[in-house]
Write an enzyme that holds these catalytic residues in place. Structure first.
Site, short mmCIF file in Angstrom:
data_model
loop_
_atom_site.label_atom_id
_atom_site.label_comp_id
_atom_site.label_asym_id
_atom_site.label_seq_id
_atom_site.Cartn_x
_atom_site.Cartn_y
_atom_site.Cartn_z
N ASN A 246 49.04 30.17 62.88
CA ASN A 246 48.03 30.59 63.34
C ASN A 246 47.40 29.44 62.92
OD1 ASN A 246 48.23 32.66 61.51
ND2 ASN A 246 47.18 33.91 63.11
N HIS B 145 56.90 38.76 65.18
CA HIS B 145 55.76 39.84 65.25
C HIS B 145 56.10 40.45 66.40
CE1 HIS B 145 51.45 41.19 65.19
NE2 HIS B 145 51.29 41.73 65.92
N HIS C 83 38.92 37.36 57.38
CA HIS C 83 37.96 36.77 58.60
C HIS C 83 36.52 37.27 58.03
CE1 HIS C 83 40.21 36.87 62.14
NE2 HIS C 83 41.08 37.79 61.93
N ASP D 47 50.52 40.16 54.59
CA ASP D 47 49.37 39.82 56.22
C ASP D 47 48.07 39.76 56.09
OD1 ASP D 47 49.42 39.37 58.64
OD2 ASP D 47 48.80 41.09 59.46
N HIS E 288 55.25 43.01 59.36
CA HIS E 288 54.84 44.48 59.26
C HIS E 288 55.52 45.27 60.13
CE1 HIS E 288 53.34 41.89 62.46
NE2 HIS E 288 52.00 41.11 62.08
N HIS F 84 48.24 34.60 56.02
CA HIS F 84 47.57 33.44 57.36
C HIS F 84 46.64 32.69 56.60
CE1 HIS F 84 49.56 35.66 60.20
NE2 HIS F 84 49.31 36.72 59.88
N PHE F 85 47.27 31.73 55.41
CA PHE F 85 45.51 30.98 54.94
C PHE F 85 44.64 29.72 55.72
CE2 PHE F 85 47.82 31.82 50.81
CZ PHE F 85 47.14 33.30 51.09
N ARG F 86 44.76 29.89 56.38
CA ARG F 86 43.38 29.55 57.76
C ARG F 86 43.44 27.82 57.38
NH1 ARG F 86 43.87 33.91 61.07
NH2 ARG F 86 43.25 35.76 59.64
O1 DOR Z 1 45.92 41.17 62.07
C1 DOR Z 1 46.27 40.39 61.97
N1 DOR Z 1 45.45 39.55 61.62
N2 DOR Z 1 47.74 40.18 62.20
C2 DOR Z 1 48.27 39.59 62.68
O2 DOR Z 1 49.41 38.80 63.06
C3 DOR Z 1 47.13 38.41 62.58
C4 DOR Z 1 46.28 38.26 62.01
C5 DOR Z 1 45.32 37.00 61.89
O3 DOR Z 1 45.52 35.86 61.79
O4 DOR Z 1 43.47 37.20 61.88
#
Ligand code: DOR
Length: 439
Positions: free
Chosen positions: A96, A178, A307, A303, A232, A64-66
């Site tokens: 996402n 997921h 944050h 994964d 995962h 997840h590279f935001r």
């Molecule tokens: O812990 C997680 N964080 N699992 C996920 O599937 C999404 C991810 C996120 O995008 O922060």
């Protein structure tokens, strides 16, 4: 015979496609592996790899590279720098972001951004919503469809069987799930209301929640003989279920965190250990390892879900789930190999060869003439602890801080270009869009 390689790697211990080792040289021409031999002549640029081990670059199939929209946590440039440091030469990124990757236009936007700023190769998942069936079937190039059966909010949550089934029924591209049962999670959240101890995260989103969703996904995949990938996998009960119920069109992955961390880590690093699906008890580590060694689990993904520390410092349940991983995954797994859990060749199979095969990525995942020169040179002779001040990811922390790790990448090579070299990241290097057999 190669006369003028663009880059020559000399005196490396090279992992060959048959799992055997060759000590010798590797020549790169026009971004591809041109020759592998005990000795190759050439006067041009070279790396003296004496004492180093040459592996195919890692392909991380869940990150997840935001970017776009959440760049305060990470962006495609910073994340790809972390990849270069960690020996990851290609990644598959999740939908996402803001906006969500649910249309061709959003996919095109990510591909354009990545082409401008990624040091490594990239591919993107399309995100399923209850409404975008047509986009899911046609958007291209994409590594597959991601369904959040649980643990998501808003449009990306597709938790009801009546919503999920049409996605399996139409089309033939890979579906990655997921797998957590959202209904069960919501019920259990009520049971634990008012408690702020992060360890309850693993009890709320419990093993049964994961098993229920995995069973549903497999039921639908079998009904339509649809290519399914379970992201995962976190529990021993899911692994044991897969051992008996896994069809040839199903694959599964596990994260390093679910292999080497467990619920005991909440006491050590608190909400930094919070992720979805959650960490499990130590017995689960053992069952997951055995399933990986036996081929029930096919490969490894991080994964990577960064944050900020400020966000992570909020009290549970306001703390977000997710841990970064791309810069440590290879070293964590090679440390496991050095400790005798598995072999270095197995690590490379799980982190590169098997991923390329599952996603049908041409010319990647092996060291052989004609393959892309996506490579990593690691040092298996030395170990060093990870320190927070060394972290490259924009989030600025890593769950493996303080862990003594062996096998740190010394050089990461992307399409024949040196992207990382003994502590220095070459920011001008650019990767390419990946292609997929099923796209
Ligand atoms: O812990 C997680 N964080 N699992 C996920 O599937 C999404 C991810 C996120 O995008 O922060």
């Amino acid at each position: 015979m190669v006369s003028t390689p663009d880059l020559l790697i000399r005196h490396a211990r090279i992992l060959c496609p048959d799992g055997e080792w060759l000590t010798g040289d590797l020549a790169i021409e026009q971004g591809k592996i041109a020759q592998v031999a005990p000795h190759i002549d050439g006067d041009g640029p070279h790396i003296d790899a004496t004492g180093l081990t040459l592996l195919p670059g890692v392909i991380d199939p869940q990150v997840h590279f935001r970017e776009p929209g959440l760049e305060h946590k990470e962006d495609l440039h910073t994340a790809s720098r972390a990849c270069a440091r960690g020996g990851v030469t290609s990644f598959l990124e999740m939908p996402n972001t803001k906006p969500l990757t649910t249309t061709q236009a959003a996919l095109d936007d990510k591909l354009r951004r990545a082409s401008e700023k990624c040091l490594v190769n990239y591919g993107f998942f399309m995100g399923a919503t209850p409404e975008n069936l047509d986009d899911l079937r046609t958007a291209s190039p994409s590594c597959g469809i991601k369904i959040f059966m649980g643990s998501a909010h808003g449009a990306l949550l597709v938790s009801q069987e009546e919503q999920i089934e049409p996605i399996f029924a139409k089309g033939d591209r890979l579906i990655a799930v997921h797998a957590e049962d959202q209904g069960r999670i919501l019920e259990r959240r009520e049971l634990f209301k008012g408690r702020q101890d992060v360890a309850i995260h693993s009890e709320i989103q419990d093993e049964t929640a994961a098993l229920n969703a995995t069973k549903l996904a497999i039921k639908l995949a079998d009904k339509y003989q649809r290519r399914l990938h379970i992201l995962h996998l976190s529990t021993g009960i899911e692994a044991e279920y897969l051992r008996t119920a896994k069809s040839p069109w199903v694959t599964a992955e596990v994260t390093p965190q679910h292999l080497v961390m467990n619920t005991g880590d909440y006491a050590k690093i608190g909400t930094l250990a919070q992720m979805n699906p959650p960490l499990r008890s130590p017995q689960n580590n053992e069952v997951l390892w055995q399933a990986l060694l036996d081929g029930v689990i096919d490969f490894i993904a991080t994964d990577h879900a960064p944050h900020t520390l400020e966000e992570k410092a909020k009290p549970y349940p306001h703390s977000p789930s997710g841990m970064p991983g791309v810069e440590t995954s290879l070293a964590v797994m090679l440390t496991q190999a050095q400790q005798g859990r598995c072999t270095v060749a197995q690590v490379s199979h799980w982190m590169s060869t098997a991923v390329a095969a599952a996603y049908q990525i041409p010319n990647k995942g092996k060291i052989a003439p004609g393959y892309d020169a996506d490579l990593v040179l690691v040092d298996l002779e030395h170990s060093a602890p990870l320190r927070r001040e060394e972290v490259v990811s924009k989030c600025g922390w890593n769950p493996f801080e303080g862990w003594e790790l062996t096998g740190w990448p010394q050089y990461t090579i992307v399409g024949g270009q040196i992207a990382y070299e003994r502590g220095v990241i070459h920011d001008q290097v650019r990767g390419h869009a990946l292609s997929f057999g099923l796209a």
